[in-house]
Design a protein around this motif. Structure first.
Motif, PDB file in Angstrom:
ATOM      1  N   TYR A  88     -34.585  15.486 -23.557  1.00 45.32           N
ATOM      2  CA  TYR A  88     -33.213  15.961 -23.626  1.00 45.32           C
ATOM      3  C   TYR A  88     -32.290  14.784 -23.886  1.00 45.32           C
ATOM      4  N   SER A  89     -31.095  15.093 -24.344  1.00 46.32           N
ATOM      5  CA  SER A  89     -30.084  14.061 -24.565  1.00 46.32           C
ATOM      6  C   SER A  89     -28.780  14.505 -23.935  1.00 46.32           C
ATOM      7  N   HIS A  90     -28.071  13.557 -23.362  1.00 49.72           N
ATOM      8  CA  HIS A  90     -26.729  13.796 -22.847  1.00 49.72           C
ATOM      9  C   HIS A  90     -25.777  13.229 -23.887  1.00 49.72           C
ATOM     10  N   VAL A  91     -24.961  14.090 -24.460  1.00 47.39           N
ATOM     11  CA  VAL A  91     -24.023  13.694 -25.502  1.00 47.39           C
ATOM     12  C   VAL A  91     -22.667  13.475 -24.845  1.00 47.39           C
ATOM     13  N   HIS A  92     -22.172  12.245 -24.898  1.00 46.93           N
ATOM     14  CA  HIS A  92     -20.895  11.884 -24.292  1.00 46.93           C
ATOM     15  C   HIS A  92     -19.820  11.914 -25.378  1.00 46.93           C
ATOM     16  N   LEU A  93     -18.848  12.802 -25.216  1.00 47.59           N
ATOM     17  CA  LEU A  93     -17.822  13.009 -26.226  1.00 47.59           C
ATOM     18  C   LEU A  93     -16.542  12.235 -25.894  1.00 47.59           C
ATOM     19  N   LEU A  94     -15.675  12.085 -26.884  1.00 53.55           N
ATOM     20  CA  LEU A  94     -14.392  11.406 -26.702  1.00 53.55           C
ATOM     21  C   LEU A  94     -13.534  12.082 -25.645  1.00 53.55           C
ATOM     22  N   SER A  95     -13.632  13.381 -25.555  1.00 53.85           N
ATOM     23  CA  SER A  95     -12.822  14.141 -24.607  1.00 53.85           C
ATOM     24  C   SER A  95     -13.253  13.929 -23.157  1.00 53.85           C
ATOM     25  N   GLY A  96     -14.371  13.230 -22.948  1.00 56.28           N
ATOM     26  CA  GLY A  96     -14.890  13.035 -21.603  1.00 56.28           C
ATOM     27  C   GLY A  96     -15.949  14.045 -21.221  1.00 56.28           C
ATOM     28  N   GLN A  97     -16.137  15.041 -22.049  1.00 56.68           N
ATOM     29  CA  GLN A  97     -17.128  16.079 -21.797  1.00 56.68           C
ATOM     30  C   GLN A  97     -18.528  15.529 -22.069  1.00 56.68           C
ATOM     31  N   ILE A  98     -19.493  15.960 -21.270  1.00 57.12           N
ATOM     32  CA  ILE A  98     -20.891  15.586 -21.453  1.00 57.12           C
ATOM     33  C   ILE A  98     -21.687  16.861 -21.698  1.00 57.12           C
ATOM     34  N   ILE A  99     -22.388  16.881 -22.818  1.00 61.33           N
ATOM     35  CA  ILE A  99     -23.157  18.064 -23.200  1.00 61.33           C
ATOM     36  C   ILE A  99     -24.641  17.730 -23.129  1.00 61.33           C
ATOM     37  N   LEU A 100     -25.408  18.605 -22.502  1.00 62.10           N
ATOM     38  CA  LEU A 100     -26.855  18.453 -22.444  1.00 62.10           C
ATOM     39  C   LEU A 100     -27.449  19.132 -23.668  1.00 62.10           C
ATOM     40  N   SER A 101     -28.218  18.373 -24.439  1.00 61.38           N
ATOM     41  CA  SER A 101     -28.826  18.891 -25.661  1.00 61.38           C
ATOM     42  C   SER A 101     -30.342  18.874 -25.518  1.00 61.38           C
ATOM     43  N   CYS A 102     -30.983  19.861 -26.127  1.00 65.06           N
ATOM     44  CA  CYS A 102     -32.445  19.924 -26.086  1.00 65.06           C
ATOM     45  C   CYS A 102     -33.072  19.063 -27.176  1.00 65.06           C
ATOM     46  N   ARG A 103     -32.278  18.324 -27.908  1.00 66.37           N
ATOM     47  CA  ARG A 103     -32.779  17.415 -28.948  1.00 66.37           C
ATOM     48  C   ARG A 103     -33.027  16.034 -28.361  1.00 66.37           C
ATOM     49  N   THR A 104     -33.958  15.314 -28.958  1.00 69.50           N
ATOM     50  CA  THR A 104     -34.264  13.965 -28.489  1.00 69.50           C
ATOM     51  C   THR A 104     -33.350  12.950 -29.169  1.00 69.50           C
ATOM     52  N   LEU A 105     -33.315  11.739 -28.637  1.00 63.22           N
ATOM     53  CA  LEU A 105     -32.538  10.668 -29.258  1.00 63.22           C
ATOM     54  C   LEU A 105     -33.069  10.345 -30.646  1.00 63.22           C
ATOM     55  N   LYS A 106     -34.373  10.450 -30.823  1.00 60.58           N
ATOM     56  CA  LYS A 106     -34.971  10.198 -32.131  1.00 60.58           C
ATOM     57  C   LYS A 106     -34.425  11.177 -33.165  1.00 60.58           C
ATOM     58  N   TRP A 107     -34.287  12.421 -32.787  1.00 66.62           N
ATOM     59  CA  TRP A 107     -33.741  13.427 -33.695  1.00 66.62           C
ATOM     60  C   TRP A 107     -32.308  13.072 -34.092  1.00 66.62           C
ATOM     61  N   PHE A 108     -31.488  12.706 -33.098  1.00 63.17           N
ATOM     62  CA  PHE A 108     -30.106  12.330 -33.387  1.00 63.17           C
ATOM     63  C   PHE A 108     -30.046  11.066 -34.247  1.00 63.17           C
ATOM     64  N   ALA A 109     -30.926  10.104 -33.999  1.00 59.75           N
ATOM     65  CA  ALA A 109     -30.950   8.871 -34.786  1.00 59.75           C
ATOM     66  C   ALA A 109     -31.279   9.160 -36.249  1.00 59.75           C
ATOM     67  N   GLN A 110     -32.119  10.139 -36.486  1.00 56.52           N
ATOM     68  CA  GLN A 110     -32.449  10.511 -37.860  1.00 56.52           C
ATOM     69  C   GLN A 110     -31.300  11.269 -38.531  1.00 56.52           C
ATOM     70  N   GLN A 111     -30.584  12.072 -37.765  1.00 52.50           N
ATOM     71  CA  GLN A 111     -29.464  12.836 -38.310  1.00 52.50           C
ATOM     72  C   GLN A 111     -28.256  11.948 -38.600  1.00 52.50           C
TER      73      GLN A 111
END
Length: 112
Positions: free
Chosen positions: A28-51
């Protein structure tokens, strides 16, 4: 008797420019947004790094958006701790094996 509403799993779409950094937690990945919100994603960091290839992998468990790096603190020696300070004052450790590549990538983004 009140009828329960079924749980709705949300699908979140967010622009990469609104993402400060991502931290990994197994698959899982925790996505930290500018707004301060943290979203839990079922994607891996590797997936995000490729995107998002312009994001910088600073550690096994962290992927950062170079636009929002506030400060880069390097240790005096290779074995000492180096870390990034992000715009929201979060400190993210840099893996000692990745220090040279992170410094080079941060230097490239600052020159543009």
């Amino acid at each position: 008797m009140k009828k329960r509403q079924p749980f709705k799993s949300g699908v979140n779409y967010f622009e990469p420019k609104t993402v400060l950094y991502l931290t990994g937690d197994v698959n899982y990945s925790h996505v930290h947004l500018l707004s301060g919100q943290i979203i839990l994603s079922c994607r891996t960091l590797k997936w995000f790094a490729q995107q998002w290839p312009y994001f910088i992998r600073v550690h096994k468990q962290a992927l950062v958006n170079p636009i929002y790096i506030h400060q880069l603190n390097l240790g005096p020696t290779l074995r000492s701790n180096s870390y990034l300070i992000m715009q929201d004052a979060a400190q993210l450790a840099i893996s000692r094996r990745r220090v040279a590549s992170v410094v080079a990538q941060v230097g490239q983004t600052n020159n543009c």
